[in-house]
Design a protein around this motif. Structure first.
Motif, PDB file in Angstrom:
ATOM      1  N   LEU A 144       3.302  10.154 -10.012  1.00 27.43           N
ATOM      2  CA  LEU A 144       2.517  10.479 -11.196  1.00 27.43           C
ATOM      3  C   LEU A 144       1.891  11.865 -11.095  1.00 27.43           C
ATOM      4  N   ALA A 145       1.398  12.252  -9.926  1.00 23.67           N
ATOM      5  CA  ALA A 145       0.818  13.581  -9.743  1.00 23.67           C
ATOM      6  C   ALA A 145       1.858  14.663  -9.946  1.00 23.67           C
ATOM      7  N   GLU A 194       0.828  -1.203   0.000  1.00 22.30           N
ATOM      8  CA  GLU A 194       0.000   0.000   0.000  1.00 22.30           C
ATOM      9  C   GLU A 194       0.865   1.257   0.000  1.00 22.30           C
ATOM     10  N   SER A 222       3.820   1.528  -1.270  1.00 23.04           N
ATOM     11  CA  SER A 222       4.413   1.687  -2.607  1.00 23.04           C
ATOM     12  C   SER A 222       3.403   2.256  -3.590  1.00 23.04           C
ATOM     13  N   TYR A 223       2.136   1.845  -3.474  1.00 23.80           N
ATOM     14  CA  TYR A 223       1.107   2.411  -4.347  1.00 23.80           C
ATOM     15  C   TYR A 223       0.937   3.912  -4.100  1.00 23.80           C
ATOM     16  N   VAL A 224       0.943   4.323  -2.848  1.00 30.01           N
ATOM     17  CA  VAL A 224       0.813   5.745  -2.532  1.00 30.01           C
ATOM     18  C   VAL A 224       1.979   6.537  -3.106  1.00 30.01           C
ATOM     19  N   PHE A 284       3.823   5.726  -5.672  1.00 34.51           N
ATOM     20  CA  PHE A 284       3.699   5.757  -7.125  1.00 34.51           C
ATOM     21  C   PHE A 284       2.672   6.792  -7.570  1.00 34.51           C
ATOM     22  N   GLY A 285       1.558   6.920  -6.846  1.00 35.62           N
ATOM     23  CA  GLY A 285       0.560   7.933  -7.173  1.00 35.62           C
ATOM     24  C   GLY A 285       1.097   9.346  -7.009  1.00 35.62           C
ATOM     25  N   LEU A 286       1.883   9.571  -5.958  1.00 37.16           N
ATOM     26  CA  LEU A 286       2.469  10.906  -5.763  1.00 37.16           C
ATOM     27  C   LEU A 286       3.425  11.258  -6.895  1.00 37.16           C
TER      28      LEU A 286
END
Length: 389
Positions: free
Chosen positions: A322-323, A312, A314-316, A318-320
């Protein structure tokens, strides 16, 4: 004649005494079997390595032998009472016959032994260590180890891989009477489970189960390793087994963390499945990451790893990332808005000029006055304007 002062007392002749000593030392010893080597000492040691010509245990082993080693022979089948007078043709020794009452260690490695019949080691009441490693066993009698009340060490390393499930069931029955067993070696046998009788031996101190096909140990197997009363619990060697790190491995993980000293090679345990946890140290896993298969993968026997805390996070992250990349892209577009507008205007004008050129050529081609006159064929009767006709 009177003895002088300080003179030692005269003794009898020494020759008879020397003869008695020589006779005692020259007592005939039991002959060594043919093609074997005998090493004297407090415990007589025999080593027989005769190659393929030795097809049955030697029958002339001295009765005071303590250690017998046969390596590299072609025994193939150990028949009943093979070390108590039985021969290769199936003749068994007389009931209760004991030829080697003092034998304590028997090593039979690399002898191409495929079958061990019931009572193969009858007549060895003092045998404490038996090594059958590196033999291609295919059949094992349920009473193969009967008559061994003093057996404390049994080595079957690299000896059971060719026998399949039937051999494993026979081994479970053969181990049942060995209540004094302390050491059991089952390494390198491709076992998918441990024989229940091996886990229930009351005095077992160490079980070597390395280099097998164990995917884990279930709750029943772990309970069988516990001992009641003052008996010490056995140690277990589990390295180099393909552990499946799923929810079924949670009992083993909890047991290892509470009794790490019981598994000396616990730090060498690695996950073989699922793919996301491949080659991860087993003791470093969190129980929350040991998940079972979902409904889609259940029918195929596959396991999936649901999002744990690390995943979880790592997903957060990765989202940051991309943003941040999207924000930088928008800033670049804003700072270059005039250049982009100029580029769009030039592109629009170029497209308009191109379209006007196409339109002009289309109008020129569509004008009938600019169409070419049809050619008149030679020899035609058409009159010319000046003919007067």
């Amino acid at each position: 004649m009177a003895l002088r002062a300080g003179q030692p007392e005269q003794r009898g002749p020494l020759l008879p005494r020397l003869l008695l000593v020589a006779a005692a030392l020259s007592r005939p010893a039991a002959p060594c079997p043919f093609q074997c080597y005998c090493f004297g000492g407090p415990k007589l040691l025999l080593r027989c390595a005769s190659g393929a010509e030795l097809r049955q245990p030697p029958r002339d082993v001295p009765p005071d032998a303590r250690n017998l080693t046969i390596v590299g022979a072609n025994l193939t089948v150990l028949r009943a009472a093979a070390f108590a007078g039985g021969d290769a043709d199936g003749e068994e020794a007389a009931a209760g016959g004991v030829r080697l009452p003092l034998l304590t260690a028997l090593r039979l490695t690399h002898n191409n032994i495929e079958v061990v019949e019931d009572g193969a080691f009858d007549g060895l009441p003092s045998l404490a260590a038996l090594d059958l490693s590196h033999n291609p066993l295919r059949a094992l009698g349920a009473g193969a180890f009967r008559g061994l009340p003093a057996l404390r060490s049994l080595q079957l390393n690299h000896a059971l891989a060719r026998g399949g499930p039937a051999l494993l069931s026979a081994l479970d029955a053969a181990l049942a009477p060995l209540d004094e067993l302390r050491l059991l070696g089952l390494a390198g046998n491709a076992l998918s489970r441990l024989p229940p009788a091996a886990l229930r031996r009351p005095r077992l101190e160490q079980l070597d189960a390395r280099l097998n096909a164990l995917a884990g140990l279930g709750p029943d197997e772990l309970r069988a390793l516990e001992r009641d009363g003052d008996l010490p619990a056995p140690r277990l060697l589990l390295a180099d087994n393909p552990l499946r790190c799923s929810c079924a491995a949670r009992p083993l993980l909890a047991w290892l963390r509470n009794a790490t000293e019981r598994v000396p090679d616990a730090r060498r345990l690695r996950c073989a499945a699922p793919r996301a946890l491949h080659d991860r140290p087993f003791l470093d896993l969190d129980e929350a990451r040991l998940r079972c298969a979902d409904g889609a993968a259940e029918g195929r026997g596959e396991e999936v790893e649901l999002a744990g805390p690390e995943l979880e996070a790592s997903y957060v992250f990765f989202g940051l990332v991309l943003a941040l990349i999207g924000l930088i892209f928008l800033m670049v577009l804003y700072l270059n808005r005039r250049g982009i507008q100029r580029w769009m205007r030039n592109l629009r004008e170029a497209c308009r000029d191109q379209m006007e050129g196409y339109h002009y050529r289309y109008e020129q081609d569509a004008d009938p006055r600019r169409a070419p006159a049809p050619a008149v064929p030679a020899g035609s009767s058409a009159t010319s304007p000046g003919s007067g006709l």
